[in-house]
Design a protein around this motif. Structure first.
Motif, PDB file in Angstrom:
ATOM      1  N   ALA A  50      37.221  37.096  53.216  1.00 48.79           N
ATOM      2  CA  ALA A  50      36.183  36.333  52.526  1.00 48.79           C
ATOM      3  C   ALA A  50      36.185  36.808  51.079  1.00 48.79           C
ATOM      4  N   VAL A  51      36.016  35.891  50.145  1.00 42.90           N
ATOM      5  CA  VAL A  51      36.014  36.254  48.729  1.00 42.90           C
ATOM      6  C   VAL A  51      34.620  35.993  48.175  1.00 42.90           C
ATOM      7  N   LEU A  52      33.938  37.078  47.860  1.00 46.56           N
ATOM      8  CA  LEU A  52      32.592  37.029  47.304  1.00 46.56           C
ATOM      9  C   LEU A  52      32.711  37.007  45.786  1.00 46.56           C
ATOM     10  N   THR A  53      32.001  36.077  45.140  1.00 42.58           N
ATOM     11  CA  THR A  53      32.046  35.969  43.682  1.00 42.58           C
ATOM     12  C   THR A  53      30.639  36.069  43.119  1.00 42.58           C
ATOM     13  N   LEU A  54      30.476  36.955  42.154  1.00 42.51           N
ATOM     14  CA  LEU A  54      29.200  37.135  41.465  1.00 42.51           C
ATOM     15  C   LEU A  54      29.318  36.577  40.056  1.00 42.51           C
ATOM     16  N   ALA A  55      28.215  36.051  39.527  1.00 44.91           N
ATOM     17  CA  ALA A  55      28.129  35.661  38.123  1.00 44.91           C
ATOM     18  C   ALA A  55      27.248  36.714  37.447  1.00 44.91           C
ATOM     19  N   VAL A  56      27.858  37.522  36.612  1.00 38.25           N
ATOM     20  CA  VAL A  56      27.177  38.652  35.986  1.00 38.25           C
ATOM     21  C   VAL A  56      27.020  38.373  34.494  1.00 38.25           C
ATOM     22  N   PRO A  57      25.812  38.532  33.935  1.00 37.25           N
ATOM     23  CA  PRO A  57      25.652  38.327  32.494  1.00 37.25           C
ATOM     24  C   PRO A  57      26.740  39.072  31.713  1.00 37.25           C
ATOM     25  N   ASP A  58      27.294  38.406  30.719  1.00 34.43           N
ATOM     26  CA  ASP A  58      28.419  38.960  29.956  1.00 34.43           C
ATOM     27  C   ASP A  58      27.924  39.987  28.939  1.00 34.43           C
ATOM     28  N   ARG A  59      27.339  41.055  29.484  1.00 34.16           N
ATOM     29  CA  ARG A  59      26.909  42.203  28.675  1.00 34.16           C
ATOM     30  C   ARG A  59      27.459  43.446  29.351  1.00 34.16           C
ATOM     31  N   GLU A  60      27.933  44.380  28.557  1.00 32.74           N
ATOM     32  CA  GLU A  60      28.600  45.574  29.100  1.00 32.74           C
ATOM     33  C   GLU A  60      27.740  46.283  30.147  1.00 32.74           C
ATOM     34  N   PHE A  61      26.456  46.451  29.876  1.00 32.84           N
ATOM     35  CA  PHE A  61      25.570  47.139  30.804  1.00 32.84           C
ATOM     36  C   PHE A  61      25.513  46.415  32.157  1.00 32.84           C
ATOM     37  N   ASP A  62      25.367  45.088  32.124  1.00 35.95           N
ATOM     38  CA  ASP A  62      25.270  44.311  33.357  1.00 35.95           C
ATOM     39  C   ASP A  62      26.581  44.316  34.141  1.00 35.95           C
ATOM     40  N   VAL A  63      27.683  44.211  33.429  1.00 38.59           N
ATOM     41  CA  VAL A  63      28.994  44.236  34.092  1.00 38.59           C
ATOM     42  C   VAL A  63      29.207  45.590  34.776  1.00 38.59           C
ATOM     43  N   ARG A  64      28.918  46.674  34.081  1.00 40.42           N
ATOM     44  CA  ARG A  64      29.077  48.023  34.658  1.00 40.42           C
ATOM     45  C   ARG A  64      28.157  48.195  35.865  1.00 40.42           C
ATOM     46  N   GLY A  75      33.010  52.184  48.450  1.00 40.59           N
ATOM     47  CA  GLY A  75      34.348  52.285  47.870  1.00 40.59           C
ATOM     48  C   GLY A  75      35.443  51.663  48.707  1.00 40.59           C
ATOM     49  N   GLN A  76      35.085  51.009  49.799  1.00 45.35           N
ATOM     50  CA  GLN A  76      36.085  50.402  50.691  1.00 45.35           C
ATOM     51  C   GLN A  76      36.754  49.194  50.043  1.00 45.35           C
ATOM     52  N   TYR A  77      36.013  48.486  49.173  1.00 40.12           N
ATOM     53  CA  TYR A  77      36.544  47.294  48.524  1.00 40.12           C
ATOM     54  C   TYR A  77      36.464  47.472  47.016  1.00 40.12           C
ATOM     55  N   THR A  78      37.422  46.883  46.307  1.00 42.14           N
ATOM     56  CA  THR A  78      37.488  47.008  44.860  1.00 42.14           C
ATOM     57  C   THR A  78      37.103  45.682  44.209  1.00 42.14           C
ATOM     58  N   PRO A  79      36.043  45.669  43.408  1.00 41.83           N
ATOM     59  CA  PRO A  79      35.679  44.449  42.689  1.00 41.83           C
ATOM     60  C   PRO A  79      36.623  44.223  41.512  1.00 41.83           C
ATOM     61  N   HIS A  80      36.861  42.957  41.185  1.00 45.92           N
ATOM     62  CA  HIS A  80      37.760  42.597  40.089  1.00 45.92           C
ATOM     63  C   HIS A  80      37.018  41.694  39.114  1.00 45.92           C
ATOM     64  N   LEU A  81      37.132  41.997  37.824  1.00 48.20           N
ATOM     65  CA  LEU A  81      36.512  41.163  36.798  1.00 48.20           C
ATOM     66  C   LEU A  81      37.358  39.936  36.538  1.00 48.20           C
ATOM     67  N   GLY A  82      36.673  38.818  36.388  1.00 54.96           N
ATOM     68  CA  GLY A  82      37.345  37.570  36.047  1.00 54.96           C
ATOM     69  C   GLY A  82      36.990  37.183  34.628  1.00 54.96           C
ATOM     70  N   GLY A  83      37.115  35.905  34.374  1.00 60.25           N
ATOM     71  CA  GLY A  83      36.876  35.400  33.034  1.00 60.25           C
ATOM     72  C   GLY A  83      35.410  35.155  32.744  1.00 60.25           C
ATOM     73  N   VAL A  84      35.178  34.650  31.547  1.00 58.00           N
ATOM     74  CA  VAL A  84      33.833  34.323  31.081  1.00 58.00           C
ATOM     75  C   VAL A  84      33.634  32.822  31.242  1.00 58.00           C
ATOM     76  N   ASP A  85      32.449  32.459  31.711  1.00 56.35           N
ATOM     77  CA  ASP A  85      32.109  31.043  31.874  1.00 56.35           C
ATOM     78  C   ASP A  85      30.597  30.911  31.745  1.00 56.35           C
ATOM     79  N   TRP A  86      30.129  29.696  31.779  1.00 51.82           N
ATOM     80  CA  TRP A  86      28.681  29.422  31.709  1.00 51.82           C
ATOM     81  C   TRP A  86      28.216  28.973  33.067  1.00 51.82           C
ATOM     82  N   TYR A  87      27.140  29.587  33.581  1.00 54.98           N
ATOM     83  CA  TYR A  87      26.576  29.244  34.882  1.00 54.98           C
ATOM     84  C   TYR A  87      25.080  29.006  34.730  1.00 54.98           C
TER      85      TYR A  87
END
Length: 82
Positions: A39-53, A65-77
């Motif tokens: 299953a691929v879970l996708t989050l929309a995180v505000p494009d601010r360093e604090f929120d992404v971290r 730590g069992q799964y590794t999150p991956h950052l994607g591109g920037v978009d508007w949601y």
């Protein structure tokens, strides 16, 4: 809202629990995609360093730590602000 996507591939058995925990932590979850192997879970995180971290740290912590999150591109949601 200008957001970064963050995806994480999960075992089907873990997907519902992790999604619920991520939502409870206050993150916006986009529709989860289900493939034969994961299953691929996708989050929309505000494009601010604090929120992404915070999102990266939260997903890593919730999955122990069992799964590794991956950052994607920037978009508007359209995300409801609570």
């Amino acid at each position: 809202m200008r957001s970064r996507s963050l995806t994480v591939r999960l075992a089907h058995a873990d997907a519902g629990r992790v999604e619920a925990d991520v939502r409870a932590a206050g993150f916006a979850v986009l529709p989860t995609r289900y493939a034969a192997d994961a299953a691929v879970l996708t989050l929309a995180v505000p494009d601010r360093e604090f929120d992404v971290r915070a999102a990266l740290d939260t997903v890593t912590s919730l999955t122990a730590g069992q799964y590794t999150p991956h950052l994607g591109g920037v978009d508007w949601y359209d995300i409801a602000l609570l």
